[in-house]
Enzyme design. Structure first.
Site, PDB file in Angstrom:
ATOM      1  N   HIS A  74      -6.352 -26.188  -1.479  1.00 45.64           N
ATOM      2  CA  HIS A  74      -6.477 -27.640  -1.701  1.00 45.64           C
ATOM      3  C   HIS A  74      -6.324 -27.930  -3.183  1.00 45.64           C
ATOM      4  O   HIS A  74      -7.105 -27.445  -3.994  1.00 45.64           O
ATOM      5  CB  HIS A  74      -7.853 -28.147  -1.266  1.00 45.64           C
ATOM      6  CG  HIS A  74      -8.052 -28.124   0.221  1.00 45.64           C
ATOM      7  ND1 HIS A  74      -9.128 -28.725   0.820  1.00 45.64           N
ATOM      8  CD2 HIS A  74      -7.319 -27.593   1.217  1.00 45.64           C
ATOM      9  CE1 HIS A  74      -9.048 -28.555   2.136  1.00 45.64           C
ATOM     10  NE2 HIS A  74      -7.960 -27.865   2.397  1.00 45.64           N
ATOM     11  N   TYR A 203     -15.956 -36.229   0.055  1.00 45.19           N
ATOM     12  CA  TYR A 203     -17.388 -36.367  -0.242  1.00 45.19           C
ATOM     13  C   TYR A 203     -17.712 -37.860  -0.220  1.00 45.19           C
ATOM     14  O   TYR A 203     -17.159 -38.615  -1.015  1.00 45.19           O
ATOM     15  CB  TYR A 203     -17.712 -35.812  -1.628  1.00 45.19           C
ATOM     16  CG  TYR A 203     -17.722 -34.297  -1.720  1.00 45.19           C
ATOM     17  CD1 TYR A 203     -16.547 -33.578  -1.909  1.00 45.19           C
ATOM     18  CD2 TYR A 203     -18.918 -33.580  -1.630  1.00 45.19           C
ATOM     19  CE1 TYR A 203     -16.561 -32.191  -2.013  1.00 45.19           C
ATOM     20  CE2 TYR A 203     -18.938 -32.196  -1.734  1.00 45.19           C
ATOM     21  CZ  TYR A 203     -17.763 -31.505  -1.924  1.00 45.19           C
ATOM     22  OH  TYR A 203     -17.786 -30.145  -2.026  1.00 45.19           O
ATOM     23  N   LYS A 299     -21.019 -23.980  -4.668  1.00 49.15           N
ATOM     24  CA  LYS A 299     -21.047 -22.928  -5.690  1.00 49.15           C
ATOM     25  C   LYS A 299     -21.696 -21.607  -5.270  1.00 49.15           C
ATOM     26  O   LYS A 299     -21.496 -20.580  -5.924  1.00 49.15           O
ATOM     27  CB  LYS A 299     -21.777 -23.437  -6.941  1.00 49.15           C
ATOM     28  CG  LYS A 299     -21.011 -24.484  -7.717  1.00 49.15           C
ATOM     29  CD  LYS A 299     -19.917 -23.849  -8.563  1.00 49.15           C
ATOM     30  CE  LYS A 299     -18.874 -24.815  -9.026  1.00 49.15           C
ATOM     31  NZ  LYS A 299     -17.597 -24.747  -8.334  1.00 49.15           N
ATOM     32  N   TYR A 387     -15.471 -27.845 -10.484  1.00 49.40           N
ATOM     33  CA  TYR A 387     -15.314 -27.631  -9.039  1.00 49.40           C
ATOM     34  C   TYR A 387     -14.406 -26.428  -8.753  1.00 49.40           C
ATOM     35  O   TYR A 387     -14.699 -25.622  -7.862  1.00 49.40           O
ATOM     36  CB  TYR A 387     -14.766 -28.904  -8.378  1.00 49.40           C
ATOM     37  CG  TYR A 387     -14.956 -28.914  -6.879  1.00 49.40           C
ATOM     38  CD1 TYR A 387     -16.202 -29.160  -6.318  1.00 49.40           C
ATOM     39  CD2 TYR A 387     -13.886 -28.656  -6.022  1.00 49.40           C
ATOM     40  CE1 TYR A 387     -16.396 -29.147  -4.937  1.00 49.40           C
ATOM     41  CE2 TYR A 387     -14.070 -28.647  -4.643  1.00 49.40           C
ATOM     42  CZ  TYR A 387     -15.324 -28.895  -4.116  1.00 49.40           C
ATOM     43  OH  TYR A 387     -15.501 -28.875  -2.755  1.00 49.40           O
TER      44      TYR A 387
HETATM   45  P1  FAD Z   1     -26.376 -13.670   1.694  1.00 50.22           P
HETATM   46  O1  FAD Z   1     -25.088 -14.154   2.184  1.00 50.22           O
HETATM   47  O2  FAD Z   1     -27.629 -14.357   2.120  1.00 50.22           O
HETATM   48  O3  FAD Z   1     -26.469 -12.136   2.071  1.00 50.22           O
HETATM   49  C1  FAD Z   1     -27.662 -11.393   1.989  1.00 50.22           C
HETATM   50  C2  FAD Z   1     -27.639 -10.284   3.020  1.00 50.22           C
HETATM   51  O4  FAD Z   1     -28.808  -9.492   2.868  1.00 50.22           O
HETATM   52  C3  FAD Z   1     -27.641 -10.812   4.439  1.00 50.22           C
HETATM   53  O5  FAD Z   1     -26.617 -10.188   5.177  1.00 50.22           O
HETATM   54  C4  FAD Z   1     -29.019 -10.479   4.950  1.00 50.22           C
HETATM   55  O6  FAD Z   1     -29.036 -10.257   6.350  1.00 50.22           O
HETATM   56  C5  FAD Z   1     -29.339  -9.228   4.168  1.00 50.22           C
HETATM   57  N1  FAD Z   1     -30.781  -8.954   4.025  1.00 50.22           N
HETATM   58  C6  FAD Z   1     -31.790  -9.846   3.890  1.00 50.22           C
HETATM   59  N2  FAD Z   1     -32.960  -9.191   3.832  1.00 50.22           N
HETATM   60  C7  FAD Z   1     -32.687  -7.874   3.925  1.00 50.22           C
HETATM   61  C8  FAD Z   1     -33.491  -6.711   3.924  1.00 50.22           C
HETATM   62  N3  FAD Z   1     -34.827  -6.779   3.824  1.00 50.22           N
HETATM   63  N4  FAD Z   1     -32.883  -5.519   4.044  1.00 50.22           N
HETATM   64  C9  FAD Z   1     -31.543  -5.431   4.142  1.00 50.22           C
HETATM   65  N5  FAD Z   1     -30.717  -6.507   4.154  1.00 50.22           N
HETATM   66  C10 FAD Z   1     -31.293  -7.715   4.037  1.00 50.22           C
HETATM   67  N6  FAD Z   1     -21.514 -21.492  -1.060  1.00 50.22           N
HETATM   68  C11 FAD Z   1     -20.289 -21.782  -1.579  1.00 50.22           C
HETATM   69  O7  FAD Z   1     -19.887 -21.149  -2.561  1.00 50.22           O
HETATM   70  N7  FAD Z   1     -19.460 -22.733  -1.040  1.00 50.22           N
HETATM   71  C12 FAD Z   1     -19.843 -23.442   0.042  1.00 50.22           C
HETATM   72  O8  FAD Z   1     -19.064 -24.244   0.519  1.00 50.22           O
HETATM   73  C13 FAD Z   1     -21.148 -23.204   0.602  1.00 50.22           C
HETATM   74  N8  FAD Z   1     -21.586 -23.871   1.688  1.00 50.22           N
HETATM   75  C14 FAD Z   1     -22.744 -23.485   2.294  1.00 50.22           C
HETATM   76  C15 FAD Z   1     -23.103 -24.128   3.455  1.00 50.22           C
HETATM   77  C16 FAD Z   1     -24.269 -23.745   4.118  1.00 50.22           C
HETATM   78  C17 FAD Z   1     -24.630 -24.443   5.391  1.00 50.22           C
HETATM   79  C18 FAD Z   1     -25.099 -22.690   3.584  1.00 50.22           C
HETATM   80  C19 FAD Z   1     -26.346 -22.243   4.298  1.00 50.22           C
HETATM   81  C20 FAD Z   1     -24.739 -22.048   2.417  1.00 50.22           C
HETATM   82  C21 FAD Z   1     -23.567 -22.441   1.767  1.00 50.22           C
HETATM   83  N9  FAD Z   1     -23.163 -21.823   0.592  1.00 50.22           N
HETATM   84  C22 FAD Z   1     -21.964 -22.168   0.024  1.00 50.22           C
HETATM   85  C23 FAD Z   1     -23.984 -20.766  -0.004  1.00 50.22           C
HETATM   86  C24 FAD Z   1     -23.507 -19.361   0.364  1.00 50.22           C
HETATM   87  O9  FAD Z   1     -23.437 -19.228   1.759  1.00 50.22           O
HETATM   88  C25 FAD Z   1     -24.438 -18.317  -0.255  1.00 50.22           C
HETATM   89  O10 FAD Z   1     -24.604 -18.607  -1.620  1.00 50.22           O
HETATM   90  C26 FAD Z   1     -23.912 -16.896  -0.087  1.00 50.22           C
HETATM   91  O11 FAD Z   1     -24.058 -16.477   1.235  1.00 50.22           O
HETATM   92  C27 FAD Z   1     -24.661 -15.925  -1.016  1.00 50.22           C
HETATM   93  O12 FAD Z   1     -24.256 -14.597  -0.760  1.00 50.22           O
HETATM   94  P2  FAD Z   1     -25.253 -13.393  -0.955  1.00 50.22           P
HETATM   95  O13 FAD Z   1     -24.484 -12.169  -0.612  1.00 50.22           O
HETATM   96  O14 FAD Z   1     -25.912 -13.490  -2.267  1.00 50.22           O
HETATM   97  O15 FAD Z   1     -26.424 -13.654   0.094  1.00 50.22           O
HETATM   98  C1  DHB Z   2     -18.264 -26.876   2.629  1.00 49.11           C
HETATM   99  C2  DHB Z   2     -19.574 -26.688   2.243  1.00 49.11           C
HETATM  100  C3  DHB Z   2     -20.022 -27.260   1.078  1.00 49.11           C
HETATM  101  O1  DHB Z   2     -21.289 -27.063   0.670  1.00 49.11           O
HETATM  102  C4  DHB Z   2     -19.175 -28.026   0.279  1.00 49.11           C
HETATM  103  O2  DHB Z   2     -19.653 -28.580  -0.868  1.00 49.11           O
HETATM  104  C5  DHB Z   2     -17.868 -28.203   0.658  1.00 49.11           C
HETATM  105  C6  DHB Z   2     -17.421 -27.629   1.846  1.00 49.11           C
HETATM  106  C7  DHB Z   2     -17.786 -26.257   3.885  1.00 49.11           C
HETATM  107  O3  DHB Z   2     -18.606 -25.634   4.576  1.00 49.11           O
HETATM  108  O4  DHB Z   2     -16.605 -26.376   4.195  1.00 49.11           O
END
Ligand code: FAD
Ligand code: DHB
Length: 401
Positions: A74, A203, A299, A387
């Site tokens: 995009h 948005y 982010k 962004y």
């Molecule tokens: P996680 O993805 O949480 O991974 C952590 C892992 O550790 C998991 O697999 C978990 O099961 C495992 N774990 C937990 N506890 C233990 C344990 N005790 N022992 C072993 N393993 C364990 N971010 C963006 O950049 N863009 C977006 O558009 C965006 N939209 C989002 C929309 C939603 C609805 C949500 C909920 C989040 C969104 N985010 C977005 C945020 C993004 O999903 C997270 O920041 C990202 O998943 C972080 O990655 P991570 O690997 O740090 O943590």
């Molecule tokens: C999506 C999630 C977000 O938090 C955002 O700012 C933009 C897009 C998505 O899930 O597509």
């Protein structure tokens, strides 16, 4: 059973999997320990927006085939208020950068496949995971797997286990400082079988509250709207969800999302959270285990990627020639980017949501903010460069790519 590895990684989310692959490319051993099943980790519906730098990183790591092939690039986005959409041309304002819509599910699936090809260990469904010995030269991850107790001795532990993981709480209280802000709302998000009616994200600021139009593929729409913080998903029928989405998103020119069958729905709380420093002895926190942003700026996943790029550089330098400079600098280098992303996410959230305690002054100030944002090239450039992602402090080359 006692094992040994160079880097023990807790968590197979984006942070843990990206780190594992970066270390692999540098010939550094790791074991990834995950407490959920492979299916659960892949099926979790979460982020969707990848910054330009995250796509470039995956490509440089050799795990970019999926995102190059199926990701939706995009070059702009829309900000909508008072019934009108205003386009911000990301590519023109940032010298050609863009964002790519590619589900976190796909990112994680691609990385799990890449891990399997390396033959290096990735253990799902580990039970009773615990970590300790950060101040010794050989910290340990202990867990039960396949009915057997394991002790994994490591040179370093990477806490990539997300916000609810065990690594951050294993740091002695008093050694961490927590900065936190809660918001008086949550997001209700759906995935619907409907062809996206816009090629780019929208948005929306509406008097009934924030709404966001996104997508996952040419046949799948992803939508969110603001609800009270303790809202139960059970109180929302599919018809009520569509009615609220259409009310908030339909613009005066008649644009609106296409309605389709809802295949997933959930309520996500919103918070800003930073724990510093992101290191305690030989334990390094990365991604959501150290920080959470409200999703408005998209982010979270991208910050996880930039943290592990810095960590990979630091570990590479340590294992190549024993230098600890970048291990020492890790908390400070990451914190700079984390705080900028925190500020941006807080600002996007504050500008686009309705707050329960706001008054008419606040409403007019928000409208003025949006009017300025969409009418000033300087303001649009500021949004665009944040962004698509601010430049990384660490080059891919320095991390061995
Ligand atoms: P996680 O993805 O949480 O991974 C952590 C892992 O550790 C998991 O697999 C978990 O099961 C495992 N774990 C937990 N506890 C233990 C344990 N005790 N022992 C072993 N393993 C364990 N971010 C963006 O950049 N863009 C977006 O558009 C965006 N939209 C989002 C929309 C939603 C609805 C949500 C909920 C989040 C969104 N985010 C977005 C945020 C993004 O999903 C997270 O920041 C990202 O998943 C972080 O990655 P991570 O690997 O740090 O943590
Ligand atoms: C999506 C999630 C977000 O938090 C955002 O700012 C933009 C897009 C998505 O899930 O597509």
């Amino acid at each position: 059973m006692i094992h040994r590895t160079q880097v023990g990684i807790v968590g197979a989310g984006p942070a843990g999997l990206l780190l594992g692959h970066l270390l692999h490319l540098n010939g550094i051993d790791s074991v990834i320990v995950e407490d959920r099943s492979r299916e659960h980790v892949i099926d979790r519906v979460r982020a969707g927006v990848l910054e330009q730098g995250t796509v470039d990183l995956m490509t440089a790591m050799g795990v970019g085939r999926g995102v190059q092939h199926s990701g939706l690039r995009h070059e702009g986005l829309y900000i909508s208020f008072l019934g009108q959409r205003h386009r911000i041309n990301l590519a023109e304002l940032t010298g050609g950068k863009a964002i790519t819509v590619y589900g976190q599910n796909e990112v994680v699936r691609d990385l799990i496949e890449a891990r399997a090809e390396t033959g290096r260990p990735l253990l799902f469904e580990a039970e009773h995971v615990s970590v300790g010995g950060f101040d010794s030269s050989s910290p340990e991850i202990r867990f039960r797997h396949g009915g057997v107790d394991h002790a994994l001795q490591c040179d370093f532990i990477a806490g990539c286990d997300g916000f609810h993981g065990i690594c951050r709480p294993s740091i002695p209280s008093g050694s961490l400082t927590v900065h936190e802000r809660q918001y008086p709302f949550a997001w209700l998000g759906i995935l619907a079988e409907a062809a996206p009616s816009s090629d780019e994200l929208v948005y929306t600021y509406h008097e009934r509250g924030f709404a966001l139009f996104s997508m996952r593929s040419p046949s799948m729409t992803r939508l969110y709207f603001q609800v009270p913080p303790d809202e139960s998903i059970e109180t929302w029928s599919d018809d009520a969800i569509w009615s609220e989405m259409l009310e908030r998103m339909t613009t005066r020119d008649g644009w609106r999302p296409t309605v389709g069958r809802i295949i997933q729905k959930a309520v996500t709380p919103m918070r800003s959270f930073v724990a510093t420093p992101m290191r305690h002895g030989r334990l390094f926190l990365a991604g959501d285990s150290a920080h959470i942003v409200p999703p408005t700026g998209a982010k979270g996943l991208n910050l996880a990627a930039s943290d592990v790029l810095v960590l990979a550089r630091a570990l590479k330098e340590y294992f190549t020639d024993g230098r600890t400079e970048w291990l020492d600098r890790y908390p400070e280098v990451c914190a700079r980017r984390v705080w900028k992303a925190q500020r941006f996410s807080w600002w996007m959230t504050s500008t686009l949501h309705r707050f329960p305690d706001e008054n008419a002054f606040d409403y007019h100030r928000q409208i003025a903010d949006l009017d300025y944002l969409t009418g000033s090239r300087a303001a649009m450039t500021s949004l665009a460069e944040q962004y698509v992602g601010l430049p990384a402090e660490v080059s891919f080359e320095s991390a061995g790519l």
